[in-house]
Scaffold this motif. Structure first.
Motif, PDB file in Angstrom:
ATOM      1  N   LEU A  41       0.870  -1.250  -0.105  1.00 17.14           N
ATOM      2  CA  LEU A  41       0.032  -0.044   0.011  1.00 17.14           C
ATOM      3  C   LEU A  41       0.713   1.234   0.110  1.00 17.14           C
ATOM      4  N   THR A  42       0.267   2.234  -0.625  1.00 19.08           N
ATOM      5  CA  THR A  42       1.210   3.708  -0.461  1.00 19.08           C
ATOM      6  C   THR A  42       0.701   4.260   0.778  1.00 19.08           C
ATOM      7  N   VAL A  43       1.378   5.448   1.075  1.00 17.33           N
ATOM      8  CA  VAL A  43       1.095   5.952   2.368  1.00 17.33           C
ATOM      9  C   VAL A  43      -0.195   6.739   2.166  1.00 17.33           C
ATOM     10  N   SER A  44      -0.814   7.485   0.933  1.00 15.99           N
ATOM     11  CA  SER A  44      -2.003   7.958   0.830  1.00 15.99           C
ATOM     12  C   SER A  44      -3.138   6.898   1.054  1.00 15.99           C
ATOM     13  N   LEU A  46      -2.817   4.023   2.927  1.00 14.79           N
ATOM     14  CA  LEU A  46      -2.787   3.783   4.283  1.00 14.79           C
ATOM     15  C   LEU A  46      -3.484   4.885   5.099  1.00 14.79           C
ATOM     16  N   GLN A  47      -3.356   6.227   4.772  1.00 14.88           N
ATOM     17  CA  GLN A  47      -3.859   7.356   5.311  1.00 14.88           C
ATOM     18  C   GLN A  47      -5.246   7.384   5.203  1.00 14.88           C
ATOM     19  N   GLN A  48      -5.632   7.263   4.122  1.00 11.45           N
ATOM     20  CA  GLN A  48      -7.028   7.023   3.727  1.00 11.45           C
ATOM     21  C   GLN A  48      -8.164   6.082   4.836  1.00 11.45           C
ATOM     22  N   VAL A  49      -7.451   5.171   5.390  1.00 12.73           N
ATOM     23  CA  VAL A  49      -8.125   4.159   5.938  1.00 12.73           C
ATOM     24  C   VAL A  49      -7.744   4.265   7.416  1.00 12.73           C
ATOM     25  N   LEU A  50      -6.764   4.752   7.769  1.00  9.76           N
ATOM     26  CA  LEU A  50      -6.215   5.297   9.123  1.00  9.76           C
ATOM     27  C   LEU A  50      -6.778   6.422   9.836  1.00  9.76           C
TER      28      LEU A  50
END
Length: 101
Positions: A41-44, A46-50
């Motif tokens: 996964l990309t940072v974006s 991961l960020q979208q889910v977290l």
């Protein structure tokens, strides 16, 4: 009387403690869970889910990468994070199966 003994190799115990310390945070365990569901996964993504700040997420990802739990691969503009050893996801089974949590 039965004799008790430590059944694990000292190096294995030290490595386990090192890895467990490096993932001992709810966000980091969540990252492992997400990477179990999708290999990379990309940072974006991961960020979208977290739902956390990108700077905080980057801090956790860098720490996990420095400790050897994660690695990255660049593809064009994207940097993908992935687990270096997928067996670390076994920790999720332990958490789910433990009645103490």
């Amino acid at each position: 009387m039965n004799s008790l003994q430590i059944r694990l190799d000292q190096k294995k115990l030290e490595r386990a403690a090192y890895v467990l310390k490096s993932v001992a945070h709810p966000i980091r365990i969540s990252i492992i869970d997400l990477l179990e569901q999708r290999e990379r996964l990309t940072v974006s993504e991961l960020q979208q889910v977290l739902h956390i700040e990108q700077s905080l997420l980057s801090h956790h990802l860098t720490n996990m990468r420095d400790k050897g739990v994660l690695d990255t691969k660049r593809e064009g503009k994207n940097v993908f994070y992935f687990l270096t050893d997928a067996t670390i996801t076994n920790i999720l089974d332990c958490i789910n199966g433990c009645k103490t949590f």
